[in-house]
Design a protein around this motif. Structure first.
Motif, PDB file in Angstrom:
ATOM      1  N   TRP A  54       6.619   2.846  -3.870  1.00  0.00           N
ATOM      2  CA  TRP A  54       5.834   2.637  -5.088  1.00  0.00           C
ATOM      3  C   TRP A  54       4.585   1.827  -4.764  1.00  0.00           C
ATOM      4  O   TRP A  54       3.480   2.161  -5.199  1.00  0.00           O
ATOM      5  CB  TRP A  54       6.674   1.942  -6.154  1.00  0.00           C
ATOM      6  CG  TRP A  54       6.035   1.955  -7.512  1.00  0.00           C
ATOM      7  CD1 TRP A  54       6.235   2.874  -8.500  1.00  0.00           C
ATOM      8  CD2 TRP A  54       5.083   1.013  -8.027  1.00  0.00           C
ATOM      9  NE1 TRP A  54       5.467   2.560  -9.594  1.00  0.00           N
ATOM     10  CE2 TRP A  54       4.740   1.431  -9.337  1.00  0.00           C
ATOM     11  CE3 TRP A  54       4.475  -0.128  -7.518  1.00  0.00           C
ATOM     12  CZ2 TRP A  54       3.838   0.735 -10.131  1.00  0.00           C
ATOM     13  CZ3 TRP A  54       3.560  -0.821  -8.311  1.00  0.00           C
ATOM     14  CH2 TRP A  54       3.250  -0.391  -9.605  1.00  0.00           C
ATOM     15  N   MET A  55       4.760   0.775  -3.985  1.00  0.00           N
ATOM     16  CA  MET A  55       3.617  -0.069  -3.623  1.00  0.00           C
ATOM     17  C   MET A  55       2.599   0.723  -2.803  1.00  0.00           C
ATOM     18  O   MET A  55       1.392   0.580  -3.006  1.00  0.00           O
ATOM     19  CB  MET A  55       4.078  -1.309  -2.852  1.00  0.00           C
ATOM     20  CG  MET A  55       4.834  -2.331  -3.687  1.00  0.00           C
ATOM     21  SD  MET A  55       3.854  -3.080  -5.012  1.00  0.00           S
ATOM     22  CE  MET A  55       2.683  -4.049  -4.056  1.00  0.00           C
ATOM     23  N   HIS A  58       0.472   2.931  -4.950  1.00  0.00           N
ATOM     24  CA  HIS A  58      -0.412   2.219  -5.868  1.00  0.00           C
ATOM     25  C   HIS A  58      -1.254   1.152  -5.161  1.00  0.00           C
ATOM     26  O   HIS A  58      -1.834   0.285  -5.815  1.00  0.00           O
ATOM     27  CB  HIS A  58       0.418   1.581  -6.998  1.00  0.00           C
ATOM     28  CG  HIS A  58       1.151   2.598  -7.820  1.00  0.00           C
ATOM     29  ND1 HIS A  58       2.387   3.091  -7.451  1.00  0.00           N
ATOM     30  CD2 HIS A  58       0.825   3.236  -8.966  1.00  0.00           C
ATOM     31  CE1 HIS A  58       2.788   3.976  -8.341  1.00  0.00           C
ATOM     32  NE2 HIS A  58       1.853   4.088  -9.276  1.00  0.00           N
ATOM     33  N   GLN A  59      -1.358   1.221  -3.843  1.00  0.00           N
ATOM     34  CA  GLN A  59      -2.030   0.165  -3.093  1.00  0.00           C
ATOM     35  C   GLN A  59      -3.533   0.084  -3.321  1.00  0.00           C
ATOM     36  O   GLN A  59      -4.117  -0.976  -3.192  1.00  0.00           O
ATOM     37  CB  GLN A  59      -1.738   0.294  -1.598  1.00  0.00           C
ATOM     38  CG  GLN A  59      -2.372   1.502  -0.930  1.00  0.00           C
ATOM     39  CD  GLN A  59      -2.004   1.589   0.523  1.00  0.00           C
ATOM     40  OE1 GLN A  59      -1.349   0.704   1.068  1.00  0.00           O
ATOM     41  NE2 GLN A  59      -2.424   2.657   1.168  1.00  0.00           N
ATOM     42  N   GLN A  66      -2.137  -1.695 -11.397  1.00  0.00           N
ATOM     43  CA  GLN A  66      -0.735  -1.563 -10.980  1.00  0.00           C
ATOM     44  C   GLN A  66       0.201  -1.947 -12.120  1.00  0.00           C
ATOM     45  O   GLN A  66       1.213  -1.289 -12.347  1.00  0.00           O
ATOM     46  CB  GLN A  66      -0.456  -2.437  -9.760  1.00  0.00           C
ATOM     47  CG  GLN A  66      -1.023  -1.900  -8.477  1.00  0.00           C
ATOM     48  CD  GLN A  66      -0.718  -2.810  -7.307  1.00  0.00           C
ATOM     49  OE1 GLN A  66      -0.357  -3.981  -7.473  1.00  0.00           O
ATOM     50  NE2 GLN A  66      -0.866  -2.281  -6.098  1.00  0.00           N
ATOM     51  N   LEU A  91       5.135  -8.403  -9.241  1.00  0.00           N
ATOM     52  CA  LEU A  91       4.045  -7.548  -8.777  1.00  0.00           C
ATOM     53  C   LEU A  91       2.817  -8.391  -8.448  1.00  0.00           C
ATOM     54  O   LEU A  91       2.159  -8.183  -7.428  1.00  0.00           O
ATOM     55  CB  LEU A  91       3.729  -6.496  -9.843  1.00  0.00           C
ATOM     56  CG  LEU A  91       2.758  -5.379  -9.468  1.00  0.00           C
ATOM     57  CD1 LEU A  91       3.211  -4.636  -8.221  1.00  0.00           C
ATOM     58  CD2 LEU A  91       2.620  -4.417 -10.634  1.00  0.00           C
ATOM     59  N   LEU A  94       3.497 -10.176  -5.147  1.00  0.00           N
ATOM     60  CA  LEU A  94       3.344  -9.269  -4.009  1.00  0.00           C
ATOM     61  C   LEU A  94       1.874  -9.033  -3.688  1.00  0.00           C
ATOM     62  O   LEU A  94       1.480  -8.998  -2.518  1.00  0.00           O
ATOM     63  CB  LEU A  94       4.045  -7.937  -4.291  1.00  0.00           C
ATOM     64  CG  LEU A  94       5.564  -7.953  -4.224  1.00  0.00           C
ATOM     65  CD1 LEU A  94       6.148  -6.673  -4.818  1.00  0.00           C
ATOM     66  CD2 LEU A  94       6.046  -8.148  -2.796  1.00  0.00           C
ATOM     67  N   ASN A  95       1.051  -8.895  -4.727  1.00  0.00           N
ATOM     68  CA  ASN A  95      -0.375  -8.671  -4.510  1.00  0.00           C
ATOM     69  C   ASN A  95      -1.078  -9.894  -3.944  1.00  0.00           C
ATOM     70  O   ASN A  95      -2.096  -9.763  -3.275  1.00  0.00           O
ATOM     71  CB  ASN A  95      -1.046  -8.221  -5.812  1.00  0.00           C
ATOM     72  CG  ASN A  95      -0.907  -6.739  -6.022  1.00  0.00           C
ATOM     73  OD1 ASN A  95      -1.659  -5.960  -5.442  1.00  0.00           O
ATOM     74  ND2 ASN A  95       0.060  -6.330  -6.800  1.00  0.00           N
ATOM     75  N   ARG A 102       3.697  -9.384   2.758  1.00  0.00           N
ATOM     76  CA  ARG A 102       4.117  -8.336   1.824  1.00  0.00           C
ATOM     77  C   ARG A 102       5.010  -7.322   2.537  1.00  0.00           C
ATOM     78  O   ARG A 102       6.039  -6.906   2.008  1.00  0.00           O
ATOM     79  CB  ARG A 102       2.910  -7.632   1.211  1.00  0.00           C
ATOM     80  CG  ARG A 102       3.289  -6.615   0.148  1.00  0.00           C
ATOM     81  CD  ARG A 102       2.085  -5.915  -0.484  1.00  0.00           C
ATOM     82  NE  ARG A 102       1.018  -6.817  -0.851  1.00  0.00           N
ATOM     83  CZ  ARG A 102      -0.173  -6.863  -0.249  1.00  0.00           C
ATOM     84  NH1 ARG A 102      -0.462  -6.030   0.716  1.00  0.00           N
ATOM     85  NH2 ARG A 102      -1.069  -7.727  -0.649  1.00  0.00           N
ATOM     86  N   LEU A 106       8.790  -6.530   1.463  1.00  0.00           N
ATOM     87  CA  LEU A 106       9.211  -5.181   1.095  1.00  0.00           C
ATOM     88  C   LEU A 106      10.324  -4.675   2.005  1.00  0.00           C
ATOM     89  O   LEU A 106      11.253  -4.000   1.542  1.00  0.00           O
ATOM     90  CB  LEU A 106       8.015  -4.224   1.104  1.00  0.00           C
ATOM     91  CG  LEU A 106       6.966  -4.481   0.024  1.00  0.00           C
ATOM     92  CD1 LEU A 106       5.755  -3.590   0.227  1.00  0.00           C
ATOM     93  CD2 LEU A 106       7.546  -4.320  -1.363  1.00  0.00           C
TER      94      LEU A 106
END
Length: 189
Positions: A54-55, A58-59, A66, A91, A94-95, A102, A106
């Motif tokens: 998913w990440m 959407h990176q 996101q 989220l 993580l960003n 990260r 993950l």
């Protein structure tokens, strides 16, 4: 089997925030017969997709984009408001991480998803034990664990019980032993 220490099960301070929840209720929604697929299913998977996937998809988006994409995920709006807020917060965390941090986070999340519920519980119990140690003892145990983890599994306990690690307190020895037991369940750094 994990050796129970004196602080087993009693929450110590965690140094890092919890990952986006990927467990069955109450944290997530179950798939109901005849309904659309939900964000977090009974296997801890989101429509067959894992958090790292998913990440990656959407990176190129900003955090706001996101979070909007997360809001549009099937089943997200059916989650309790507190869970939705936690997932938005995670989220954002993580960003804010470096790419290396990260990736490690993950990888850890992915490894935890692969574990059985009993194994996840065992890992969490050991992490609580580790968290119950004073900060300096925690650092010493983790340094020792990283050293021992580099050895073949059959040599780890022997070296830990050698004079080289004679400085360990009883509590540190229990936590280090339990870390060695769960080492195969943990991602390698």
């Amino acid at each position: 089997m994990v050796v129970a220490g004196p602080h087993h099960g009693f929450g110590g301070q965690q140094e890092r925030p919890a990952p986006i929840e990927r467990r069955p209720p109450p944290t997530g929604a179950m798939v109901q017969p005849g309904s659309q697929q939900h964000l977090v299913g009974p296997n801890g998977r989101r429509g067959g997709e894992h958090l790292p996937e998913w990440m990656a998809q959407h990176q190129g988006m900003t955090l706001e984009q996101q979070q909007a994409a997360l809001d549009r995920e099937p089943g997200f709006r059916e989650l309790p408001p507190q869970t939705q807020a936690q997932m938005h917060q995670r989220l954002a965390q993580l960003n804010a991480m470096t790419p290396e941090m990260r990736a490690r986070t993950l990888a850890h999340t992915e490894a935890m998803e692969r574990l059985s519920p009993a194994q996840r519980s065992q890992v969490r119990g050991v992490m609580e034990q580790l968290g119950s140690l004073p900060m300096e003892q925690r650092r010493q145990v983790m340094r020792s664990f990283r050293e021992l983890r580099m050895l073949p599994p059959e040599q780890r306990m022997g070296l830990m019980n050698s004079p080289r690690y004679g400085w360990l307190s009883y509590e540190q020895r229990v936590v280090l032993t339990n870390l060695i037991v769960i080492a195969p369940m943990l991602p390698t750094d």
